[in-house]
Motif scaffolding. Structure first.
Motif, PDB file in Angstrom:
ATOM      1  N   PHE A  44       0.390  -1.338   0.136  1.00 51.54           N
ATOM      2  CA  PHE A  44       0.173   0.424  -0.141  1.00 51.54           C
ATOM      3  C   PHE A  44       0.918   1.018   0.320  1.00 51.54           C
ATOM      4  O   PHE A  44       0.504   2.531   0.469  1.00 51.54           O
ATOM      5  N   ALA A  45       1.814   1.172  -0.342  1.00 51.45           N
ATOM      6  CA  ALA A  45       3.050   2.515  -0.354  1.00 51.45           C
ATOM      7  C   ALA A  45       2.379   3.953  -1.294  1.00 51.45           C
ATOM      8  O   ALA A  45       2.528   4.564  -0.401  1.00 51.45           O
ATOM      9  N   LYS A  46       1.852   3.066  -2.462  1.00 54.22           N
ATOM     10  CA  LYS A  46       0.868   4.721  -2.781  1.00 54.22           C
ATOM     11  C   LYS A  46      -0.448   4.487  -2.812  1.00 54.22           C
ATOM     12  O   LYS A  46      -0.701   5.522  -3.270  1.00 54.22           O
ATOM     13  N   THR A  47      -1.594   3.011  -2.846  1.00 57.69           N
ATOM     14  CA  THR A  47      -1.984   3.892  -2.320  1.00 57.69           C
ATOM     15  C   THR A  47      -3.139   2.960  -1.447  1.00 57.69           C
ATOM     16  O   THR A  47      -2.012   1.881  -0.799  1.00 57.69           O
ATOM     17  N   GLY A  48      -4.532   2.823  -1.921  1.00 59.04           N
ATOM     18  CA  GLY A  48      -4.705   1.694  -0.494  1.00 59.04           C
ATOM     19  C   GLY A  48      -5.341   2.587   0.739  1.00 59.04           C
ATOM     20  O   GLY A  48      -4.796   4.450   1.019  1.00 59.04           O
ATOM     21  N   PRO A  49      -5.809   2.243   1.708  1.00 59.93           N
ATOM     22  CA  PRO A  49      -5.744   2.765   3.360  1.00 59.93           C
ATOM     23  C   PRO A  49      -4.523   3.263   4.257  1.00 59.93           C
ATOM     24  O   PRO A  49      -3.727   2.468   3.686  1.00 59.93           O
ATOM     25  N   GLN A  50      -4.493   4.035   4.028  1.00 60.69           N
ATOM     26  CA  GLN A  50      -3.433   5.002   5.077  1.00 60.69           C
ATOM     27  C   GLN A  50      -3.159   4.241   6.621  1.00 60.69           C
ATOM     28  O   GLN A  50      -1.932   4.231   6.413  1.00 60.69           O
ATOM     29  N   PHE A  51      -4.526   4.186   6.822  1.00 61.26           N
ATOM     30  CA  PHE A  51      -3.513   3.456   8.402  1.00 61.26           C
ATOM     31  C   PHE A  51      -3.053   1.999   8.277  1.00 61.26           C
ATOM     32  O   PHE A  51      -2.173   1.478   8.496  1.00 61.26           O
ATOM     33  N   ILE A  52      -3.456   1.163   7.156  1.00 56.96           N
ATOM     34  CA  ILE A  52      -2.408  -0.252   6.296  1.00 56.96           C
ATOM     35  C   ILE A  52      -1.434   0.065   6.243  1.00 56.96           C
ATOM     36  O   ILE A  52      -0.193  -0.604   6.436  1.00 56.96           O
ATOM     37  N   ARG A  53      -1.130   1.369   5.254  1.00 58.04           N
ATOM     38  CA  ARG A  53       0.186   1.573   5.095  1.00 58.04           C
ATOM     39  C   ARG A  53       1.065   1.878   5.852  1.00 58.04           C
ATOM     40  O   ARG A  53       2.334   1.649   5.597  1.00 58.04           O
ATOM     41  N   GLU A  54       0.535   2.747   6.621  1.00 60.06           N
ATOM     42  CA  GLU A  54       1.306   2.666   8.182  1.00 60.06           C
ATOM     43  C   GLU A  54       1.892   1.870   8.970  1.00 60.06           C
ATOM     44  O   GLU A  54       2.645   1.625   9.116  1.00 60.06           O
ATOM     45  N   SER A  55       0.531   1.016   8.954  1.00 65.76           N
ATOM     46  CA  SER A  55       0.798  -0.668   9.872  1.00 65.76           C
ATOM     47  C   SER A  55       2.036  -1.217   9.213  1.00 65.76           C
ATOM     48  O   SER A  55       3.104  -1.820   9.387  1.00 65.76           O
ATOM     49  N   LEU A  56       1.895  -2.155   7.794  1.00 66.17           N
ATOM     50  CA  LEU A  56       3.307  -2.547   6.807  1.00 66.17           C
ATOM     51  C   LEU A  56       4.596  -1.491   7.288  1.00 66.17           C
ATOM     52  O   LEU A  56       5.916  -2.010   6.857  1.00 66.17           O
ATOM     53  N   ASN A  57       4.844   0.225   6.860  1.00 60.13           N
ATOM     54  CA  ASN A  57       5.950   0.589   6.634  1.00 60.13           C
ATOM     55  C   ASN A  57       6.647   0.496   8.433  1.00 60.13           C
ATOM     56  O   ASN A  57       7.307  -0.577   8.473  1.00 60.13           O
ATOM     57  N   MET A  58       5.906  -0.038   9.587  1.00 55.27           N
ATOM     58  CA  MET A  58       6.384   0.516  10.696  1.00 55.27           C
ATOM     59  C   MET A  58       7.064  -1.277  10.668  1.00 55.27           C
ATOM     60  O   MET A  58       8.072  -1.436  11.359  1.00 55.27           O
ATOM     61  N   LEU A  59       5.859  -2.650  10.402  1.00 52.64           N
ATOM     62  CA  LEU A  59       6.659  -4.080   9.868  1.00 52.64           C
ATOM     63  C   LEU A  59       7.755  -4.164   9.081  1.00 52.64           C
ATOM     64  O   LEU A  59       8.754  -4.465   9.949  1.00 52.64           O
ATOM     65  N   ILE A  60       7.588  -3.560   8.007  1.00 56.24           N
ATOM     66  CA  ILE A  60       9.157  -3.112   7.180  1.00 56.24           C
ATOM     67  C   ILE A  60       9.831  -2.516   8.258  1.00 56.24           C
ATOM     68  O   ILE A  60      11.502  -3.482   7.480  1.00 56.24           O
ATOM     69  N   THR A  61      10.342  -1.769   9.111  1.00 52.44           N
ATOM     70  CA  THR A  61      10.689  -0.926   9.557  1.00 52.44           C
ATOM     71  C   THR A  61      10.938  -1.767  11.153  1.00 52.44           C
ATOM     72  O   THR A  61      12.279  -1.129  11.870  1.00 52.44           O
ATOM     73  N   GLY A  62      11.243  -2.516  10.999  1.00 53.59           N
ATOM     74  CA  GLY A  62      11.239  -3.450  12.382  1.00 53.59           C
ATOM     75  C   GLY A  62      10.107  -3.099  13.507  1.00 53.59           C
ATOM     76  O   GLY A  62      10.253  -4.209  14.737  1.00 53.59           O
ATOM     77  N   GLY A  63       8.663  -3.262  13.192  1.00 52.91           N
ATOM     78  CA  GLY A  63       7.744  -4.206  14.044  1.00 52.91           C
ATOM     79  C   GLY A  63       7.490  -2.685  15.236  1.00 52.91           C
ATOM     80  O   GLY A  63       7.866  -1.539  14.943  1.00 52.91           O
ATOM     81  N   PHE A  64       6.962  -3.218  15.602  1.00 52.95           N
ATOM     82  CA  PHE A  64       5.939  -1.921  16.425  1.00 52.95           C
ATOM     83  C   PHE A  64       4.977  -2.171  18.098  1.00 52.95           C
ATOM     84  O   PHE A  64       4.117  -4.084  18.150  1.00 52.95           O
ATOM     85  N   THR A  65       4.603  -1.099  18.493  1.00 52.29           N
ATOM     86  CA  THR A  65       3.591  -1.919  19.654  1.00 52.29           C
ATOM     87  C   THR A  65       2.658  -1.258  19.426  1.00 52.29           C
ATOM     88  O   THR A  65       2.403  -0.849  18.704  1.00 52.29           O
ATOM     89  N   ARG A  66       1.686  -1.665  19.955  1.00 54.06           N
ATOM     90  CA  ARG A  66       0.247  -1.525  19.891  1.00 54.06           C
ATOM     91  C   ARG A  66       0.238   0.060  19.517  1.00 54.06           C
ATOM     92  O   ARG A  66      -0.668   1.044  19.583  1.00 54.06           O
ATOM     93  N   SER A  67       0.650   0.633  21.575  1.00 55.62           N
ATOM     94  CA  SER A  67       0.745   1.749  21.510  1.00 55.62           C
ATOM     95  C   SER A  67       1.757   2.328  21.235  1.00 55.62           C
ATOM     96  O   SER A  67       1.363   3.478  20.234  1.00 55.62           O
TER      97      SER A  67
END
Length: 127
Positions: free
Chosen positions: A56-79
Motif C-alpha cells: 500500500f505504498a502508493k494507494t489503499g488505506p493509510q492505516f494499513i500503509r502505516e502499519s506495513l511501513n512499521m513492520l518493514i522497519t522492525g515492527g511496533f507495539t500497539r501503543s
C-alpha cells in the motif's frame, strides 16, 4: 466524523483457509479482511513484505500503509502504532485505538506478523 476505508471489489473467491481466519476475527476486522481477500491482497502483502515492500505504498488505506511501513522497519507495539496513527493521520485517540485493534487482528490472524513480548513484528516464516 466517520472514517471510510474504500476498497475496489474485484470479486475474487475467498479461499477456505482465509474463511477460517476471517471467522476468528472481530467483526470490524472481518469486513476489512474480506475486502483484502477478495482483492487477493493477503497473499500480495505477504509476498511484498518478504521483499521489504509495502503493498500500500502508493494507494489503499493509510492505516494499513502505516502499519506495513512499521513492520518493514522492525515492527511496533500497539501503543507505538496508535501514536503513529494519531500523528500521521491526525486521528483522535479512540479512532486510532480502534484501527490498531482491527489491523493487528488481521496481521496476526493471517500470520503476516507475530507478537513477541508485546511487539508486533513481521513473521519470519513469510520471508
Amino acid at each position: 466524523m466517520a472514517i471510510v476505508t474504500p476498497f475496489v471489489q474485484v470479486g475474487m473467491e475467498i479461499m477456505p483457509d482465509e474463511e477460517s481466519v476471517i471467522a476468528t476475527l472481530p467483526v470490524k476486522s472481518q469486513k476489512i479482511a474480506v475486502s483484502l481477500c477478495k482483492n487477493g491482497l493477503i497473499t500480495r502483502i505477504k509476498k511484498d513484505l518478504s521483499e521489504g515492500r509495502n503493498t500500500f505504498a502508493k494507494t489503499g488505506p493509510q492505516f494499513i500503509r502505516e502499519s506495513l511501513n512499521m513492520l518493514i522497519t522492525g515492527g511496533f507495539t500497539r501503543s507505538e502504532l496508535k501514536g503513529r496513527f494519531q500523528k500521521e493521520l491526525s486521528w483522535e485517540d479512540t479512532t486510532a485505538a480502534s484501527h490498531v485493534s482491527q489491523i493487528v487482528a488481521i496481521l496476526l490472524g493471517f500470520r503476516i506478523a507475530q507478537e513477541i513480548d508485546g511487539r508486533v513484528v513481521a513473521n519470519p516464516a513469510i520471508a
